[in-house]
Design an enzyme around this catalytic site. Structure first.
Site, PDB file in Angstrom:
ATOM      1  N   ASP A  81       0.850  -1.202   0.000  1.00 50.10           N
ATOM      2  CA  ASP A  81       0.000   0.000   0.000  1.00 50.10           C
ATOM      3  C   ASP A  81       0.886   1.253   0.000  1.00 50.10           C
ATOM      4  OD1 ASP A  81      -2.410   1.404   0.223  1.00 50.10           O
ATOM      5  OD2 ASP A  81      -2.313   1.417   2.423  1.00 50.10           O
ATOM      6  N   ASN A 253     -10.221   0.451   0.150  1.00 51.51           N
ATOM      7  CA  ASN A 253      -9.178   0.411   1.189  1.00 51.51           C
ATOM      8  C   ASN A 253      -9.690   0.842   2.562  1.00 51.51           C
ATOM      9  OD1 ASN A 253      -7.546  -0.117  -0.987  1.00 51.51           O
ATOM     10  ND2 ASN A 253      -6.077   1.500  -0.556  1.00 51.51           N
TER      11      ASN A 253
END
Ligand code: G3H
Ligand code: 13P
Ligand code: ZN
Length: 317
Positions: A81, A253
């Site tokens: 990420d 997310n």
């Protein structure tokens, strides 16, 4: 079983979104796997640069491999990420990641393309897919700080040019969300008009929504009642996830919400049991509560119950 992010996207596109959950320790990992198996959902585990350096980058990779053995029914991808060039290359070469995110959204349009292209060329040679970001979210990211006032939504026309030139496999779009627990001050929300335009220009192309924690008000109330100070915390309406999924958002997310569950469990535990000091006592409660949170979130994403379909389409027994 670890699968490619690309395979998950192929099955999910237009039908549901896959939850991409950040983890930093084994309790989060156990709760995440348990919640996804309980809700029969495929998922993406996200590891940020901060998570990689919290202990040692090898530690989380080892914990994930162990969880894969403990939960043989789980189907998931492992994703970096908000990587930079260095961390992307490191993860691509590690052999432990299904996909990486190169976040050069703070750079100029041309530089963003140039950096993303470098990562794409290296990643694709190893069968790893790449998420890139265009536009700037409000709030604070891992290594980028953008004030809410300067937040810039993704330009649909630029998005088309960006993916053609960079070769990325999915695109994180700025459509009004921001990272953290304080996303909206007034009545702002998701810009579905922008998302619709992006999907029109990029039909079938997987989009990603960052900053998608819903910051449940009951969690915030309980944290504050147990000594916390999170006044004004506000998140995304999770009832909008399915509409976003229909418009091409295949990855959503979520990190902050998990941190809120952790904070609530630990604050309440030590408030109510001041004589306790065994970290495993609140840890056990957290794993159970986090699993329940994940299962509930997967319902909102539409990913709950999709494991049989994913297994069938990917030929997994
Ligand atoms: O978008 C950022 C993620 O929530 C990761 O946060 O950099 O504090 O690990 P972190
Ligand atoms: P939240 O802060 O809303 O959980 O967003 C997490 C995220 O976008 C991780 O990349
Ligand atoms: Zn993010």
């Amino acid at each position: 079983m670890i699968v490619t992010t690309e395979d998950l996207f192929k099955v999910a596109y237009g039908k549901f979104a896959i939850g991409a959950y950040n983890i930093n320790n084994l309790e989060q990992c156990m709760g995440l796997f348990q919640g996804c198996v309980d809700s029969q959902a495929p998922f993406i585990i996200q590891i940020s640069k901060g998570a990689r350096s919290y202990t040692d980058k090898k530690m989380l990779e080892a914990i994930i491999r162990a969880a894969d053995e403990i939960f043989p029914d789980a189907v998931f991808a492992v994703h970096l990420d908000h990587g930079d060039l260095e961390s992307c290359m490191d993860c691509i070469n590690s052999g432990s990641y299904s996909s990486v995110m190169i976040d050069a959204s703070h750079e100029s349009f041309a530089k963003n393309i140039e950096i993303t292209r470098k990562v794409v060329d290296t990643a694709h040679a190893k069968g790893i897919s790449v998420e890139a970001e265009l536009g700037q979210l409000g709030g604070v990211e891992e290594h980028v700080s953008v004030s809410e006032a300067n937040a810039k939504l993704t330009d649909p026309e630029q998005a088309k040019e960006f993916i053609e030139k960079s070769g990325c496999d999915c695109l994180a779009c700025a459509i009004g969300t921001s990272h953290g627990a304080f996303k909206f001050t007034g009545t702002q929300g998701l810009h579905f008009d922008v998302l619709e335009e992006i999907q029109k220009k990029l039909p079938g192309f997987p989009l990603v929504m960052h900053g998608s924690s819903s910051v449940p008000q009951e969690e915030v109330r309980r944290i504050n009642a147990a000594g916390g100070d999170l006044k004004g915390a506000k998140g995304v309406d999770e009832n909008q996830f399915k509409r976003a999924a229909q418009l091409g958002v295949t990855k959503i997310n979520i990190d902050t919400d998990g941190r809120l569950v952790w904070t609530r469990v630990h604050r309440e535990f030590f408030r109510d049991k001041p004589e306790k000091f065994d970290l495993r006592d609140p840890g056990k409660i957290f794993m159970k509560e986090y699993a329940a949170f994940i299962a509930g979130k997967n319902e909102k994403l539409g990913s709950a119950g999709q494991l049989p379909l994913i297994k069938k389409q990917l030929g997994i027994k």
